[in-house]
Design a protein around this motif. Structure first.
Motif, PDB file in Angstrom:
ATOM      1  N   LYS A 108     -76.475 -12.512  27.535  1.00  0.00           N
ATOM      2  CA  LYS A 108     -76.735 -11.056  27.472  1.00  0.00           C
ATOM      3  C   LYS A 108     -75.668 -10.288  28.240  1.00  0.00           C
ATOM      4  O   LYS A 108     -75.127  -9.294  27.762  1.00  0.00           O
ATOM      5  N   LYS A 109     -75.362 -10.769  29.460  1.00  0.00           N
ATOM      6  CA  LYS A 109     -74.339 -10.098  30.303  1.00  0.00           C
ATOM      7  C   LYS A 109     -72.973 -10.161  29.633  1.00  0.00           C
ATOM      8  O   LYS A 109     -72.234  -9.180  29.577  1.00  0.00           O
ATOM      9  N   CYS A 110     -72.650 -11.343  29.119  1.00  0.00           N
ATOM     10  CA  CYS A 110     -71.343 -11.581  28.494  1.00  0.00           C
ATOM     11  C   CYS A 110     -71.165 -10.674  27.279  1.00  0.00           C
ATOM     12  O   CYS A 110     -70.107 -10.072  27.063  1.00  0.00           O
ATOM     13  N   LYS A 111     -72.239 -10.544  26.478  1.00  0.00           N
ATOM     14  CA  LYS A 111     -72.226  -9.729  25.268  1.00  0.00           C
ATOM     15  C   LYS A 111     -72.046  -8.245  25.624  1.00  0.00           C
ATOM     16  O   LYS A 111     -71.270  -7.531  24.996  1.00  0.00           O
ATOM     17  N   ALA A 112     -72.765  -7.803  26.654  1.00  0.00           N
ATOM     18  CA  ALA A 112     -72.669  -6.390  27.083  1.00  0.00           C
ATOM     19  C   ALA A 112     -71.277  -6.078  27.621  1.00  0.00           C
ATOM     20  O   ALA A 112     -70.690  -5.035  27.309  1.00  0.00           O
ATOM     21  N   TRP A 124     -61.862 -10.353  30.288  1.00  0.00           N
ATOM     22  CA  TRP A 124     -63.287 -10.631  30.078  1.00  0.00           C
ATOM     23  C   TRP A 124     -63.576 -12.128  30.026  1.00  0.00           C
ATOM     24  O   TRP A 124     -64.550 -12.603  30.624  1.00  0.00           O
ATOM     25  N   VAL A 125     -62.711 -12.886  29.357  1.00  0.00           N
ATOM     26  CA  VAL A 125     -62.951 -14.327  29.175  1.00  0.00           C
ATOM     27  C   VAL A 125     -62.949 -15.078  30.514  1.00  0.00           C
ATOM     28  O   VAL A 125     -63.613 -16.103  30.664  1.00  0.00           O
ATOM     29  N   LYS A 126     -62.262 -14.521  31.508  1.00  0.00           N
ATOM     30  CA  LYS A 126     -62.192 -15.194  32.816  1.00  0.00           C
ATOM     31  C   LYS A 126     -63.472 -14.995  33.636  1.00  0.00           C
ATOM     32  O   LYS A 126     -63.703 -15.698  34.605  1.00  0.00           O
ATOM     33  N   GLU A 127     -64.277 -14.014  33.230  1.00  0.00           N
ATOM     34  CA  GLU A 127     -65.443 -13.645  34.049  1.00  0.00           C
ATOM     35  C   GLU A 127     -66.745 -14.325  33.633  1.00  0.00           C
ATOM     36  O   GLU A 127     -67.766 -14.165  34.288  1.00  0.00           O
ATOM     37  N   HIS A 128     -66.734 -15.063  32.524  1.00  0.00           N
ATOM     38  CA  HIS A 128     -67.987 -15.650  32.017  1.00  0.00           C
ATOM     39  C   HIS A 128     -67.795 -17.110  31.628  1.00  0.00           C
ATOM     40  O   HIS A 128     -66.676 -17.534  31.341  1.00  0.00           O
ATOM     41  N   PRO A 129     -68.909 -17.889  31.565  1.00  0.00           N
ATOM     42  CA  PRO A 129     -68.795 -19.297  31.138  1.00  0.00           C
ATOM     43  C   PRO A 129     -68.235 -19.389  29.712  1.00  0.00           C
ATOM     44  O   PRO A 129     -68.511 -18.532  28.867  1.00  0.00           O
ATOM     45  N   GLY A 130     -67.464 -20.440  29.454  1.00  0.00           N
ATOM     46  CA  GLY A 130     -66.778 -20.613  28.172  1.00  0.00           C
ATOM     47  C   GLY A 130     -67.672 -20.547  26.948  1.00  0.00           C
ATOM     48  O   GLY A 130     -67.370 -19.867  25.972  1.00  0.00           O
ATOM     49  N   GLN A 131     -68.807 -21.273  26.984  1.00  0.00           N
ATOM     50  CA  GLN A 131     -69.713 -21.285  25.819  1.00  0.00           C
ATOM     51  C   GLN A 131     -70.249 -19.888  25.524  1.00  0.00           C
ATOM     52  O   GLN A 131     -70.423 -19.509  24.369  1.00  0.00           O
ATOM     53  N   MET A 132     -70.534 -19.130  26.592  1.00  0.00           N
ATOM     54  CA  MET A 132     -71.067 -17.772  26.408  1.00  0.00           C
ATOM     55  C   MET A 132     -70.013 -16.872  25.767  1.00  0.00           C
ATOM     56  O   MET A 132     -70.329 -16.037  24.925  1.00  0.00           O
ATOM     57  N   CYS A 133     -68.747 -17.059  26.173  1.00  0.00           N
ATOM     58  CA  CYS A 133     -67.648 -16.251  25.607  1.00  0.00           C
ATOM     59  C   CYS A 133     -67.518 -16.508  24.107  1.00  0.00           C
ATOM     60  O   CYS A 133     -67.375 -15.571  23.319  1.00  0.00           O
TER      61      CYS A 133
END
Length: 242
Positions: A108-112, A124-133
């Protein structure tokens, strides 16, 4: 052993010897660590710490898990610490539940954040887990193409999809610049995996333009793997054909 496997079905991935080794040391949660990778896809270890619990009979020492780490050394903090107390199969069920809750919240956070940082995807890609990205990126792509196909139908030409393809290529160029830059090993793996998915997405766009698809109900589009965020159930759903 069968009873334990029925409570925590992921034990079916372990041999009898491995399972007996875990159950023989049920008071020591760390004994499970070497076997986690067989139970969970790419969870190499849990971050465990000793804690003291106040019970009626007095103070008891046990463990709690606060994070999970993959073989790529990517660590995700669990939504809440899980107490590793009681039968091993019971607290592993708690870990599984916590893992799902955590990743759903992360998605949810990654999508927002993706919506806010569409032009800064390399950050953005550096701030979230890979699968979520990867999942958030596919949700965004599905939404963009669906919207583009709606515009194609209204206008009667392929310009909306061509515009989307230009944006896709610009994003891939940004990622290839980032890969050539100074990245950690984990960041390189994350961006590399995302680029693979985005190149496939670009190829699908090219195919849709070439075959002059003008409707979101066309088979060429429905046959693709499409990711949506379903607001009614507040979860990600993956669709193919109908």
């Amino acid at each position: 052993l069968e009873t334990k496997r029925q409570i925590f079905p992921r034990f079916y991935f372990l041999s009898n010897d491995d399972l007996l080794e875990i159950l023989g040391q049920s008071k020591n949660p760390e004994a499970v660590q070497p076997h986690l990778k067989k139970c969970f896809d790419n969870i190499k270890s849990l971050t465990m710490a000793k804690i003291t619990i106040h019970e009626r009979t007095g103070l008891t020492q046990t463990f709690e898990a606060s994070a999970m780490t993959s073989t790529d050394a990517e660590t995700v903090q669990l939504a809440g610490a899980t107490v590793l107390d009681g039968p091993v199969e019971a607290w592993l069920c708690d870990i599984e539940k916590n893992m799902r809750t955590t990743l759903k919240e992360e998605l949810k956070k990654c999508k927002a954040n993706l919506r806010r940082m569409l032009n800064k995807r390399d950050k953005w890609v550096k701030e979230h887990p890979g699968q979520m990205c990867i999942t958030a990126s596919q949700i965004q792509w599905t939404a963009d193409v669906s919207k583009g196909l709606g515009l194609v139908k209204d206008r009667g030409d392929q310009r909306p999809l061509k515009s989307l393809k230009r944006k896709q290529i610009a994003m891939l160029n940004k990622f290839s610049e980032a890969i050539r830059g100074n990245l950690s090993k984990l960041q390189r793996v994350k961006i590399g995996s995302l680029v693979t998915i985005e190149v496939h997405a670009r190829d699908i766009l090219e195919k849709l333009i070439k075959t002059k698809v003008a409707d979101s109900s066309a088979f060429e589009w429905l046959s693709q793997l499409r990711y949506y965020w379903d607001r009614e159930i507040d979860d990600c759903v993956v669709r193919q054909t109908n």
